[in-house]
Scaffold this active site. Structure first.
Site, PDB file in Angstrom:
ATOM      1  N   GLU A 270       0.821  -1.211   0.000  1.00  0.00           N
ATOM      2  CA  GLU A 270       0.000   0.000   0.000  1.00  0.00           C
ATOM      3  C   GLU A 270       0.854   1.260   0.000  1.00  0.00           C
ATOM      4  OE1 GLU A 270      -2.767  -0.638   3.297  1.00  0.00           O
ATOM      5  OE2 GLU A 270      -4.118  -1.666   1.909  1.00  0.00           O
ATOM      6  N   ASP A 344      -8.451  -9.039   3.794  1.00  0.00           N
ATOM      7  CA  ASP A 344      -8.219  -7.932   4.727  1.00  0.00           C
ATOM      8  C   ASP A 344      -9.275  -7.839   5.820  1.00  0.00           C
ATOM      9  OD1 ASP A 344      -7.293  -5.716   5.948  1.00  0.00           O
ATOM     10  OD2 ASP A 344      -7.773  -4.311   4.346  1.00  0.00           O
ATOM     11  N   GLU A 372     -12.618  -2.174  12.266  1.00  0.00           N
ATOM     12  CA  GLU A 372     -12.591  -1.444  10.997  1.00  0.00           C
ATOM     13  C   GLU A 372     -13.700  -1.901  10.065  1.00  0.00           C
ATOM     14  OE1 GLU A 372      -8.937  -1.874   8.754  1.00  0.00           O
ATOM     15  OE2 GLU A 372      -9.756  -0.798   7.039  1.00  0.00           O
TER      16      GLU A 372
HETATM   17  O1  GCW Z   1      -7.112  -3.042   6.680  1.00  0.00           O
HETATM   18  C1  GCW Z   1      -6.285  -2.203   5.948  1.00  0.00           C
HETATM   19  C2  GCW Z   1      -6.577  -0.825   6.442  1.00  0.00           C
HETATM   20  C3  GCW Z   1      -5.414   0.104   6.408  1.00  0.00           C
HETATM   21  C4  GCW Z   1      -4.236  -0.597   7.070  1.00  0.00           C
HETATM   22  C5  GCW Z   1      -3.906  -1.837   6.264  1.00  0.00           C
HETATM   23  C6  GCW Z   1      -2.789  -2.650   6.884  1.00  0.00           C
HETATM   24  C7  GCW Z   1      -2.576   0.329   8.489  1.00  0.00           C
HETATM   25  O2  GCW Z   1      -7.656  -0.294   5.726  1.00  0.00           O
HETATM   26  O3  GCW Z   1      -5.777   1.246   7.118  1.00  0.00           O
HETATM   27  O4  GCW Z   1      -3.115   0.229   7.223  1.00  0.00           O
HETATM   28  O5  GCW Z   1      -5.007  -2.680   6.209  1.00  0.00           O
HETATM   29  O6  GCW Z   1      -3.098  -3.609   7.590  1.00  0.00           O
HETATM   30  O7  GCW Z   1      -1.630  -2.336   6.678  1.00  0.00           O
END
Ligand code: GCW
Length: 680
Positions: A270, A344, A372
């Site tokens: 990312e 995720d 989240e």
């Molecule tokens: O779940 C996603 C989140 C990001 C997060 C990323 C990760 C910290 O939306 O906010 O970044 O994963 O785990 O690196």
């Protein structure tokens, strides 16, 4: 009884309750003070600060015979791991002071729960039981829903106050009470500033506050720190200057914090920098740090949450494809940190196929305590059932019974280090976690990290008794509600294996129609649900992305066949026609409608359960939960209406008439702009 007598009794009853049920903010978590009996504690050896804390725990909360004596004893015993302990009536034995502290907390817990004490031996399942704080140095928290950071705040130079230290001690005590022994203090999307002297000095102060409680500190690092902090030309892990920079930095850290735990690294994920920026691999990147920190016995936790910046193959397959070729190539003080599922932290995913598959590499599970994708701090969703589902999943990698838990705790593979991480849900809110019931997720993470064989139900029982009351007519219905809450959320958000239907920009509400011009495909819901006039779901069989091949038999075949794939994961692995007959005998479309509706009905039933609990709870916490449940009911309805009306534009089938009708229009819901910070 005549009416006035009844009224009088009613008044006395309520007055006495409101007298005893003082309003509570929830700040004391599951460690609320009790009317302690007196006890004499005999310390063992030459007692240090940790043993004194153990003694305090016992004398503040003793529920056994008044005037009893309890001995703390440091012993040598091969059956006890470093943090383990043995309890006898009147005695706690351990090989370390931290073991005595854990033993003291367990002793008290067992007294309160009326459980057997004599000869109870307990060792932790994982050596390192770690919280990950996604806290930014300016005090905000990525995916945090309970206020700002307890460690950092916006200020020119980091400062430490007495009230900071007091709060950190409370935080550490709460962690120690559930066996958590490590904490990563900053976001994995890490600022290079974290490693500057000023921030390291504050880290030292935090470490000092946590140390007596057996909690070590770790830091997330930015891979480009040598460039961003010291102006080096490169951060290439094979460059000798870069290596020297890290060696010096690590020596500087250990001079300040001799028991520093190590680094957590999100690299080439990312947009974060990493070794691949210089044509190097994850192995080269991780091993360079591992070598630099080895002389201090530090750990490198290297995250496997990576996916191709250019899109390309099915995102669910990418971490496995990236990391499997490296199996056996990492140093023994590197541990690969793997999210529970391959995408995720969705409400439901199958376990990540990396578990059990990497046989010559230390692997640790990463769970997300902060909600989240599970309703932020607005919704009551108890996560232990989700985590036990993952931990108890059989990977079949070493034959039947190769659960994720046994593949990561050192039982099946000879890992030098074993660990488990949970992304914290803690902030400056008075009750730490936002929702009073979100505290249960912090609690459950710690308890499972200590003993992954515990059931979600046993943990809920403990938590409720300590956080509220031991009255059966409270504990039983509330426990049932908690145990049902995760499945309810799956039902009203994304049942049957659907995933990532979340709105762009926040991960709270539904936006299955979301389409942002120029956005990468795998950040859009349509990439995952693939709804069309024919059907819905992601084909991950051989006719699709073939993600199923990453699982060991018999799972591969079970997931690959539409007949044997469990309903819960059907649309994760298959693109299924709307008229497909499900195991229930319903068509897929009807089953989808039934599940969404069931989710909403479940939340409505939670409201009724809670409203019957008023006399057991102080009014502050009662009203807070009541109000959040109202919101959860509204938002569950939002999910159901949005998803069913949107998917109906593809299925072109009626919502069965035995189901409650949607109450909102699709076009209206498409206009909803949700800024959660205004709702907090
Ligand atoms: O779940 C996603 C989140 C990001 C997060 C990323 C990760 C910290 O939306 O906010 O970044 O994963 O785990 O690196």
């Amino acid at each position: 009884m005549n009416r006035s007598k009844k009224v009088l009794l009613f008044l006395i009853f309520h007055l006495s309750f409101s007298f005893f049920l003082r309003s509570e903010s929830g700040h004391q978590l599951w460690l609320r003070p009790v009317d302690a009996h007196s006890v004499t504690v005999e310390l063992g050896g030459r007692p240090g600060a940790t043993q004194r804390l153990a003694a305090d725990v016992l004398s503040h909360s003793w529920q056994g015979d008044s005037k009893a004596t309890i001995k703390l004893r440091l012993i040598k015993d091969r059956s006890l791991k470093p943090d383990g302990f043995r309890l006898h009536t009147g005695e706690i034995q351990a090989t370390s002071e931290t073991g005595l502290l854990y033993g003291a907390y367990e002793y008290i817990r067992r007294q309160r729960m009326g459980k057997r004490l004599d000869g109870f031996l307990s060792n932790p399942a994982y050596q390192h039981r770690i919280l990950n704080h996604w806290d930014n140095l300016n005090g905000t928290i990525e995916r945090g829903y309970a206020g700002h950071s307890i460690f950092w705040r916006r200020e020119a130079q980091p400062t430490v106050t007495e009230s900071d230290r007091a709060l950190w001690r409370e935080y550490a005590a709460a962690n120690a009470s559930i066996g958590i022994n490590g904490t990563v203090l900053n976001n994995v999307n890490a600022s290079p500033e974290m490693l500057s002297l000023a921030y390291l000095q504050k880290t030292k102060a935090i470490a000092e506050a946590l140390r007596p409680f057996g909690v070590r500190v770790y830091l997330s690092i930015n891979y480009a720190s040598p460039m961003r902090l010291s102006g080096l030309k490169t951060a290439d892990p094979l460059d000798p200057k870069v290596q020297a920079w890290w060696r010096d930095k690590i020596a500087e850290i250990y001079a300040l914090i001799p028991d520093f735990g190590g680094f957590l690294v999100k690299a080439n994920s990312e947009g974060q920098p990493g070794p691949m920026d210089y044509g190097r691999t994850h192995v080269e990147g991780a091993n360079m740090l591992a070598d630099a920190i080895k002389p201090f016995n530090g750990l490198i936790m290297w995250r496997a949450f990576v996916y191709d910046p250019a899109g390309g193959s099915d995102r669910a397959t990418q971490a496995y494809d990236e990391f499997m070729p490296f199996d056996g190539k990492f140093r023994d003080n590197v541990i690969i940190q793997v999210k529970n599922g391959p995408v995720d932290f969705q409400p439901r995913e199958p376990f990540s196929p990396l578990f059990g598959a990497m046989k010559q590499t230390s692997v640790m599970p990463e769970f997300q305590i902060t909600q989240e994708y599970l309703g932020f701090s607005f919704q009551l969703v108890y996560l232990a059932p989700m985590w036990t589902e993952c931990l108890q999943s059989d990977t079949y990698q070493m034959g039947v019974g190769s659960t994720v838990a046994r593949c990561t705790d050192g039982q099946l593979y000879p890992q030098t280090h074993t660990a488990i991480a949970g992304v914290a849900n803690i902030g400056l809110d008075d009750n730490w976690c936002g929702h009073p019931f979100a505290q249960a997720n912090w609690y459950a993470f710690g308890r499972l990290a200590w003993d992954h064989a515990l059931s979600g139900e046993v943990i809920a029982e403990e938590w409720i008794q300590q956080t509220f009351t031991a009255e059966r007519s409270f504990v039983d219905p509330v426990k049932t509600m908690m145990m049902a809450s995760r499945e309810a959320a799956v039902n009203y958000m994304m049942p049957l294996g659907l995933h990532h239907l979340f709105a762009w920009g926040h991960h709270y509400g539904p936006e299955p129609w979301c389409n942002v011009a120029g956005a990468r495909a795998d950040w859009l819901p349509s990439y995952y649900h693939r709804a069309s006039e024919e059907g819905i779901g992601f084909d991950r069989t051989v006719t699709g992305s073939n993600a199923v091949k990453q699982y060991q038999e018999p799972l591969r075949s079970r997931f690959a066949s539409i007949e044997s794939c469990p309903d819960e994961l059907l649309l994760w692995f298959h693109h299924v026609p709307w008229q497909h007959r499900m195991q229930s005998g319903e068509t897929l479309w009807n089953e989808l409608c039934i599940r969404y509706d069931r989710g909403v009905q479940e939340v409505r039933s939670f409201q009724k359960v809670w409203d019957r609990m008023e006399s057991f709870v102080d009014s502050d916490r009662f009203k807070e939960v009541q109000s959040r449940l109202r919101r959860q009911a509204r938002d569950a309805q939002w999910w159901k209406d949005a998803c069913l009306l949107y998917f109906q534009t593809y299925s072109n089938l009626p919502i069965p008439t035995y189901i409650e009708r949607p109450v909102q229009d699709l076009e209206e819901m498409k206009q909803i702009k949700f800024d959660w910070t205004h709702h907090n």
